[in-house]
Each structure stands twice: as structure tokens, then as C-alpha cells.
Write a protein that holds these residues in place. Structure first.
Motif, short mmCIF file in Angstrom:
data_model
loop_
_atom_site.label_atom_id
_atom_site.label_comp_id
_atom_site.label_asym_id
_atom_site.label_seq_id
_atom_site.Cartn_x
_atom_site.Cartn_y
_atom_site.Cartn_z
N ALA A 1 0.83 -1.21 0.00
CA ALA A 1 0.00 0.00 0.00
C ALA A 1 0.86 1.25 0.00
O ALA A 1 0.54 2.23 -0.69
N GLY A 2 1.94 1.23 0.76
CA GLY A 2 2.84 2.38 0.79
C GLY A 2 3.48 2.63 -0.56
O GLY A 2 3.55 3.77 -1.04
N PHE A 3 3.96 1.55 -1.19
CA PHE A 3 4.61 1.72 -2.49
C PHE A 3 3.62 2.26 -3.52
O PHE A 3 3.93 3.21 -4.26
N LEU A 4 2.43 1.70 -3.57
CA LEU A 4 1.47 2.11 -4.58
C LEU A 4 0.93 3.51 -4.32
O LEU A 4 0.62 4.24 -5.27
N THR A 5 0.84 3.91 -3.05
CA THR A 5 0.45 5.29 -2.77
C THR A 5 1.47 6.26 -3.35
O THR A 5 1.10 7.26 -3.99
N GLY A 6 2.74 5.96 -3.16
CA GLY A 6 3.77 6.81 -3.76
C GLY A 6 3.73 6.78 -5.27
O GLY A 6 3.80 7.82 -5.94
N TRP A 7 3.56 5.59 -5.83
CA TRP A 7 3.56 5.42 -7.29
C TRP A 7 2.39 6.15 -7.93
O TRP A 7 2.54 6.83 -8.95
N LEU A 8 1.21 6.03 -7.33
CA LEU A 8 0.03 6.71 -7.88
C LEU A 8 0.10 8.22 -7.69
O LEU A 8 -0.60 8.96 -8.38
N ASN A 9 0.95 8.68 -6.76
CA ASN A 9 1.18 10.11 -6.58
C ASN A 9 2.35 10.62 -7.40
O ASN A 9 2.74 11.79 -7.27
N GLY A 10 2.93 9.75 -8.25
CA GLY A 10 3.98 10.18 -9.15
C GLY A 10 5.36 10.32 -8.54
O GLY A 10 6.24 10.97 -9.11
N LEU A 11 5.59 9.70 -7.37
CA LEU A 11 6.91 9.78 -6.75
C LEU A 11 7.92 8.93 -7.51
O LEU A 11 7.57 7.96 -8.18
N ALA A 12 9.18 9.28 -7.36
CA ALA A 12 10.26 8.46 -7.91
C ALA A 12 10.27 7.10 -7.22
O ALA A 12 9.84 6.97 -6.06
N ILE A 13 10.76 6.10 -7.92
CA ILE A 13 10.76 4.73 -7.38
C ILE A 13 11.47 4.66 -6.04
O ILE A 13 11.01 3.98 -5.11
N ARG A 14 12.58 5.36 -5.88
CA ARG A 14 13.30 5.32 -4.60
C ARG A 14 12.44 5.87 -3.46
O ARG A 14 12.48 5.37 -2.34
N ASP A 15 11.68 6.93 -3.75
CA ASP A 15 10.81 7.49 -2.71
C ASP A 15 9.63 6.56 -2.42
O ASP A 15 9.18 6.46 -1.28
N CYS A 16 9.14 5.87 -3.46
CA CYS A 16 8.08 4.87 -3.23
C CYS A 16 8.59 3.78 -2.30
O CYS A 16 7.87 3.33 -1.40
N LEU A 17 9.82 3.34 -2.52
CA LEU A 17 10.41 2.32 -1.66
C LEU A 17 10.55 2.82 -0.23
O LEU A 17 10.33 2.07 0.73
N SER A 18 10.94 4.07 -0.07
CA SER A 18 11.09 4.63 1.28
C SER A 18 9.77 4.61 2.03
O SER A 18 9.71 4.18 3.19
N VAL A 19 8.69 5.06 1.37
CA VAL A 19 7.37 5.03 2.00
C VAL A 19 6.98 3.60 2.33
O VAL A 19 6.49 3.30 3.43
N ALA A 20 7.19 2.69 1.37
CA ALA A 20 6.79 1.29 1.56
C ALA A 20 7.52 0.65 2.73
O ALA A 20 6.91 -0.05 3.55
N CYS A 21 8.83 0.87 2.80
CA CYS A 21 9.61 0.25 3.88
C CYS A 21 9.19 0.79 5.24
O CYS A 21 9.16 0.04 6.24
N ARG A 22 8.85 2.06 5.31
CA ARG A 22 8.42 2.62 6.59
C ARG A 22 7.06 2.05 7.00
O ARG A 22 6.82 1.78 8.18
#
Length: 313
Positions: free
Chosen positions: A262-283
Motif C-alpha cells: 500500500a505504501g509503495f502504490l500510494t507513492g507510485w500513484l502520486n507520481g513519486l520516484a521509485i526510490r521514494d516509493c520504496l522509502s514510503v513502503a519500507c516505513r
């Protein structure tokens, strides 16, 4: 076209009964043992995913069934409290809500599952109008949702034709057969989200490098969860690594991978860079891994500064 939902997912509705002690292994022969603690919480990978996505500010709906029983009420209350739209969840008096008993000792656990409502959804329940109301379809628990499994490729293709982006988390195959036409299924998938063992089993290989080489050529975004080692993501052009701090002691790890998704896809659907999507997801994954059950430790959007503020904020 304005969409009602950011994400729609197929609900594997069940509750988790979590038993914890230093020794939770049962003994037959009518031997009664006591355990130190228990919790009764909503389970189901896609249900846990949905609550986390909603807490991160996405508009989320679930398609599925629950039993007309106390466990079904617990699930509906938990989802609604998190902001998930439950109007497409049918309360079925002929079903019993699914149940998984987790026997947790130390950092390990064993599970016994009664599927019930968790695999009751079929392709006939999935109408185009419901799918078309969402920007994105998240398909999780592929092998556990046996009512959908025979039609999974057709369902993925239908969602793609309706204009949705699609993520897939197969989760574990209890039969360990991994029997799916992977090549065909992945033609509709935008983001594939297995863990390391699942990725290797899907490809029938013994190393993550081999699995990643195969899978990254077949989906736009491949994300592999690696537990305490964090996660890795690939596109056809790049690779990124996400690290994770050790989770708080005392957690059971249930649902950590689903909140990661859910964290990764929230970042991805908000247009974040892949590294930032990973950061949100890991947290998100770390927060849940340090709690009991799949939803109690889930962070909210305000806890994650990488995500842009919502308009109403």
C-alpha cells in the motif's frame, strides 16, 4: 474521466486469531495448554492492504463477501473505521467468515486457516462498472482466492481494457504448485510485488538474481520485498534499493508486506520516484512488523513526509 476510487481490490475477508507464548505448539491426546496472550483482529492480505492505503489518503474500495456473523461485523467495522468503502462487500448469510489461527512463538509462527468467505469471490461478482470506477486494481492473494483463480488472467485483461493500472501480489501458494500462466498474466500487470521467496518460486529458479532478470523484462515495475534486508525495485532502465530499520521488538510481522504494498502504490500513484516509493513502503512495512496484527501499527499520511499533502489538508 473522474474516478470514484483510487484503488479497488478483491477482498480475502478473514479474521486473525493470534496466540502468543514461548511454546504454542498444541499436543494431541486431549492435553490442554494455556497461552500467555491472544488478539482477535481483521486479517486478509487485501483487507490489510486496503486499510493502509486508506490511511495514506487514497480512496479505496473492496469487492468481496463476508459472513453474516460476528467476525464479518469485525471486518466491516475495521475497514469502515479506516475509511475503506465497503458498499461492494456482500453480507452472505450462507457463508462463514474466514479465520486464520496464528500460533506465534519468538520470531516464528505457524498458521491454520478456514477459508470461508476469503475465497468466495468469483469472476461473476466482478462487474465492469465497479472496476471502471477506479484508477487502479490491486490483485492480491492470487493463489488463496481460489474462486477467482481460474479466471485471473481474464480478470486482469478486462481491467486493463477498462483503463486501470494493475498491481499484483501473488502471496504464497499453499499448494506450492505455483500453477499459473505467468507469461500471459504479466502482460496486464504494471507493478509486481512478490517477496523474495515468492519471486523465485514463480520463476522456478534458486536465486533472486535469476528471478529478477526474468521478471523485470515482463513488467514495467518489479518490487521484491526482502524482510529485514529491505526491498529492491527494478524498471527496464534502473534498479533501486530500499533499506529498513529493525522493527520494534514484540511484533508478529503479520501484514507487514501488505502495508508495504500500500505504501509503495500510494507513492507510485502520486507520481513519486521509485526510490521514494520504496522509502514510503519500507516505513509502512516496518511500522506494522513491530505491532500485533496487520492494522494496529499502520501509519497515516501525516506520518510520511515523502507523500504530498492532501488537498483538504
Amino acid at each position: 474521466m473522474t474516478k470514484t476510487y483510487d484503488i479497488i481490490a478483491f477482498a480475502d475477508t478473514c479474521v486473525d486469531l493470534i496466540l502468543r507464548d514461548d511454546d504454542v505448539a498444541p499436543r494431541f491426546g486431549q492435553v490442554e495448554k494455556t497461552v500467555a496472550e491472544y488478539d482477535l483482529v481483521m486479517g486478509g492480505s487485501c483487507c490489510i492492504f486496503a486499510t493502509q492505503a486508506a490511511k495514506l489518503g487514497l480512496k479505496v474500495a473492496l469487492l468481496g463477501h463476508v459472513g453474516a456473523d460476528a467476525f464479518g461485523e469485525l471486518i466491516l467495522d475495521t475497514l469502515s473505521s479506516a475509511g475503506v468503502d465497503t458498499r461492494h462487500l456482500q453480507v452472505d448469510k450462507d457463508l462463514r467468515t474466514g479465520l486464520t489461527v496464528h500460533m506465534v512463538q519468538g520470531d516464528d509462527r505457524a498458521m491454520l486457516t478456514y477459508p470461508g468467505s476469503s475465497n468466495a469471490l468469483t469472476a461473476a461478482d466482478i462487474c465492469d462498472d465497479a472496476l471502471a470506477g477506479a484508477r487502479h486494481l490491486h490483485y492480491g492473494s492470487l493463489f488463496l482466492q481460489t474462486g477467482l483463480l481460474p479466471d485471473c488472467i481474464e480478470i486482469l485483461g478486462r481491467a486493463k481494457r477498462l483503463g486501470l493500472t494493475i498491481s499484483l501480489d501473488t502471496n504464497w501458494d499453499p499448494a506450492e504448485a505455483w500453477d499459473i500462466d505467468l507469461e500471459e498474466a504479466l502482460t496486464s500487470v504494471d507493478v509486481l510485488l512478490p517477496n523474495e521467496q515468492e519471486a523465485k518460486n514463480l520463476c522456478g529458479v534458486s536465486s533472486l538474481a535469476e528471478a529478477a532478470q526474468y521478471l523485470r523484462g515482463r513488467v514495467p515495475v518489479l518490487v521484491v520485498k526482502r524482510g529485514v534486508e529491505g526491498a529492491s525495485a527494478w524498471t527496464k532502465a534502473m534498479e533501486a534499493v530500499g533499506t529498513v530499520e529493525e522493527a520494534d521488538a514484540g511484533g508478529d510481522g503479520i501484514g507487514a508486506g501488505d502495508s508495504f504494498d500500500a505504501g509503495f502504490l500510494t507513492g507510485w500513484l502520486n507520481g513519486l520516484a521509485i526510490r521514494d516509493c520504496l522509502s514510503v513502503a519500507c516505513r509502512c512495512g516496518r511500522a506494522v512488523a513491530g505491532g500485533i496484527g496487520g492494522v494496529k501499527g499502520q501509519p497515516y499520511r501525516a506520518d510520511l513526509p515523502e507523500l504530498p499533502a492532501l488537498e483538504q489538508d
